[in-house]
Design a protein around this motif. Structure first.
Motif, PDB file in Angstrom:
ATOM      1  N   UNK A  24       0.824  -1.209   0.000  1.00  0.00           N
ATOM      2  CA  UNK A  24       0.000   0.000   0.000  1.00  0.00           C
ATOM      3  C   UNK A  24       0.858   1.258   0.000  1.00  0.00           C
ATOM      4  N   UNK A  25       1.950   1.248   0.757  1.00  0.00           N
ATOM      5  CA  UNK A  25       2.866   2.391   0.762  1.00  0.00           C
ATOM      6  C   UNK A  25       3.470   2.585  -0.623  1.00  0.00           C
ATOM      7  N   UNK A  26       3.846   1.481  -1.268  1.00  0.00           N
ATOM      8  CA  UNK A  26       4.416   1.571  -2.610  1.00  0.00           C
ATOM      9  C   UNK A  26       3.404   2.134  -3.598  1.00  0.00           C
ATOM     10  N   UNK A  27       2.149   1.698  -3.499  1.00  0.00           N
ATOM     11  CA  UNK A  27       1.104   2.222  -4.382  1.00  0.00           C
ATOM     12  C   UNK A  27       0.868   3.707  -4.136  1.00  0.00           C
ATOM     13  N   UNK A  28       0.857   4.096  -2.859  1.00  0.00           N
ATOM     14  CA  UNK A  28       0.702   5.515  -2.538  1.00  0.00           C
ATOM     15  C   UNK A  28       1.831   6.344  -3.144  1.00  0.00           C
ATOM     16  N   UNK A  29       3.044   5.829  -3.052  1.00  0.00           N
ATOM     17  CA  UNK A  29       4.204   6.560  -3.564  1.00  0.00           C
ATOM     18  C   UNK A  29       4.185   6.617  -5.088  1.00  0.00           C
ATOM     19  N   UNK A  30       3.901   5.486  -5.733  1.00  0.00           N
ATOM     20  CA  UNK A  30       3.928   5.429  -7.191  1.00  0.00           C
ATOM     21  C   UNK A  30       2.856   6.318  -7.811  1.00  0.00           C
ATOM     22  N   UNK A  31       1.685   6.350  -7.186  1.00  0.00           N
ATOM     23  CA  UNK A  31       0.545   7.048  -7.780  1.00  0.00           C
ATOM     24  C   UNK A  31       0.272   8.411  -7.155  1.00  0.00           C
ATOM     25  N   UNK A  32       1.223   8.923  -6.397  1.00  0.00           N
ATOM     26  CA  UNK A  32       0.993  10.199  -5.719  1.00  0.00           C
ATOM     27  C   UNK A  32       0.719  11.327  -6.723  1.00  0.00           C
ATOM     28  N   UNK A  41      -1.774  17.752  -0.311  1.00  0.00           N
ATOM     29  CA  UNK A  41      -1.163  17.923   1.024  1.00  0.00           C
ATOM     30  C   UNK A  41      -1.522  16.806   1.996  1.00  0.00           C
ATOM     31  N   UNK A  42      -2.807  16.438   2.064  1.00  0.00           N
ATOM     32  CA  UNK A  42      -3.197  15.379   2.993  1.00  0.00           C
ATOM     33  C   UNK A  42      -2.675  14.023   2.526  1.00  0.00           C
ATOM     34  N   UNK A  43      -2.621  13.791   1.203  1.00  0.00           N
ATOM     35  CA  UNK A  43      -2.124  12.522   0.689  1.00  0.00           C
ATOM     36  C   UNK A  43      -0.650  12.329   1.036  1.00  0.00           C
ATOM     37  N   UNK A  44       0.142  13.389   0.904  1.00  0.00           N
ATOM     38  CA  UNK A  44       1.563  13.287   1.233  1.00  0.00           C
ATOM     39  C   UNK A  44       1.768  12.964   2.712  1.00  0.00           C
ATOM     40  N   UNK A 229      -7.873   4.155  -1.510  1.00  0.00           N
ATOM     41  CA  UNK A 229      -9.018   4.010  -2.419  1.00  0.00           C
ATOM     42  C   UNK A 229      -9.745   5.329  -2.641  1.00  0.00           C
ATOM     43  N   UNK A 230      -9.971   6.075  -1.568  1.00  0.00           N
ATOM     44  CA  UNK A 230     -10.826   7.254  -1.663  1.00  0.00           C
ATOM     45  C   UNK A 230     -10.083   8.526  -2.041  1.00  0.00           C
ATOM     46  N   UNK A 231      -8.790   8.606  -1.706  1.00  0.00           N
ATOM     47  CA  UNK A 231      -8.040   9.823  -2.016  1.00  0.00           C
ATOM     48  C   UNK A 231      -7.217   9.643  -3.288  1.00  0.00           C
ATOM     49  N   UNK A 232      -6.489   8.543  -3.371  1.00  0.00           N
ATOM     50  CA  UNK A 232      -5.672   8.314  -4.560  1.00  0.00           C
ATOM     51  C   UNK A 232      -6.547   8.013  -5.779  1.00  0.00           C
ATOM     52  N   UNK A 233      -7.604   7.198  -5.586  1.00  0.00           N
ATOM     53  CA  UNK A 233      -8.433   6.803  -6.707  1.00  0.00           C
ATOM     54  C   UNK A 233      -9.703   7.654  -6.822  1.00  0.00           C
ATOM     55  N   UNK A 234      -9.863   8.581  -5.905  1.00  0.00           N
ATOM     56  CA  UNK A 234     -10.986   9.529  -5.926  1.00  0.00           C
ATOM     57  C   UNK A 234     -12.324   8.829  -6.044  1.00  0.00           C
ATOM     58  N   UNK A 235     -12.542   7.847  -5.139  1.00  0.00           N
ATOM     59  CA  UNK A 235     -13.827   7.150  -5.109  1.00  0.00           C
ATOM     60  C   UNK A 235     -14.459   7.304  -3.740  1.00  0.00           C
ATOM     61  N   UNK A 236     -14.423   8.479  -3.222  1.00  0.00           N
ATOM     62  CA  UNK A 236     -14.788   8.583  -1.827  1.00  0.00           C
ATOM     63  C   UNK A 236     -15.873   9.542  -1.477  1.00  0.00           C
ATOM     64  N   UNK A 237     -15.576  10.250  -0.425  1.00  0.00           N
ATOM     65  CA  UNK A 237     -16.596  10.970   0.293  1.00  0.00           C
ATOM     66  C   UNK A 237     -17.092  12.217  -0.394  1.00  0.00           C
ATOM     67  N   UNK A 238     -16.389  12.713  -1.405  1.00  0.00           N
ATOM     68  CA  UNK A 238     -16.799  13.989  -1.956  1.00  0.00           C
ATOM     69  C   UNK A 238     -17.620  13.849  -3.233  1.00  0.00           C
ATOM     70  N   UNK A 239     -17.989  12.633  -3.568  1.00  0.00           N
ATOM     71  CA  UNK A 239     -18.789  12.428  -4.756  1.00  0.00           C
ATOM     72  C   UNK A 239     -20.234  12.847  -4.469  1.00  0.00           C
TER      73      UNK A 239
END
Length: 239
Positions: A24-32, A41-44, A229-239
């Motif tokens: 998960x850390x690797x995915x966060x880093x690769x897709x930042x 800012x919050x994702x970092x 899922x919700x921040x990196x892939x934008x499938x979350x709370x702000x839809x």
């Protein structure tokens, strides 16, 4: 359950957990770079928090595995002139990183909801610094395999305060802003501490309560997955 089977099950779960959290850390880093500008800012900060958590837990799991290979968790090493068990050394490592984890969660809340410092957030950060001081006290007996009382409770009180504070911030702002992501994160942090509290208070009398660390750890994985899922892939709370 035989001691050998218990060691195998514990070690297998710990290794599996580390593999998942590092993925998960690797995915966060690769897709930042794919994260929306408003969420950068919050994702970092979330990525940094989980890097620290993974590093600390890698030390915890690694030292325990080495201790098993060397004859048991009671295996002692000399660190800077002080004798410590390998299990205690791992616990010390993860204690420091999880404290920073919750300090970073305060900053995540600030970035997500565009908040500045106030008396409450300053208090939560100060509590983290107090915990660092407590962790350095000799009464912690890091040479012990099972955390001694009452120091185990004392050193975890600041962590509990940090957790309760972060839960309050996430849930208050989550519900107020209809932010499903942070509502979920808040409840997952709540569950992690609900499983951890009996371990803090009673594991000396009932060692089997240590098994509650498994669902506690799973709650952290859910936090990482939901954030990705919700921040990196934008499938979350702000839809």
């Amino acid at each position: 359950m035989s001691p050998q089977l218990s060691i195998i099950l514990e070690s297998s779960f710990n290794v599996l957990y580390l593999v998942v959290v590092w993925i998960l850390v690797a995915l966060m880093s690769r897709n930042l770079g794919e994260v929306d500008a408003e969420d950068q800012p919050s994702a970092r900060l979330i990525r940094m928090a989980f890097i620290l958590l993974a590093v600390g837990d890698s030390g915890y799991v690694g030292f325990r595995l080495v201790a098993y290979l060397m004859g048991g968790l009671e295996t002692q090493v000399n660190l800077l002139g002080s004798m410590m068990s390998l299990a205690g050394l791992g616990a010390l490592a993860t204690s420091f990183t999880v404290t920073i984890f919750y300090m970073l969660m305060v900053f995540v809340w600030q970035k997500r909801f565009h908040k500045g410092n106030n008396a409450f957030t300053s208090l939560l950060l100060a509590v983290g610094l107090v915990r660092f001081i407590i962790l350095a006290l000799p009464g912690n007996h890091w040479a012990a395999v099972v955390p001694p009382q009452p120091m185990s409770t004392f050193r975890n009180i600041p962590l509990m305060l940090q957790g309760v504070g972060v839960i309050g911030l996430f849930l208050y702002s989550g519900y107020r802003n209809n932010d499903r992501t942070f509502i979920t994160l808040g409840w997952m942090v709540f569950l992690s501490f609900a499983f951890y509290l009996p371990v803090i208070l009673f594991v000396q009398q009932m060692p089997l309560l240590g098994m509650l660390m498994i669902p506690k750890t799973c709650a952290y994985l859910v936090v990482a997955w939901v954030a990705y899922r919700d921040i990196w892939q934008k499938k979350g709370s702000r839809e």
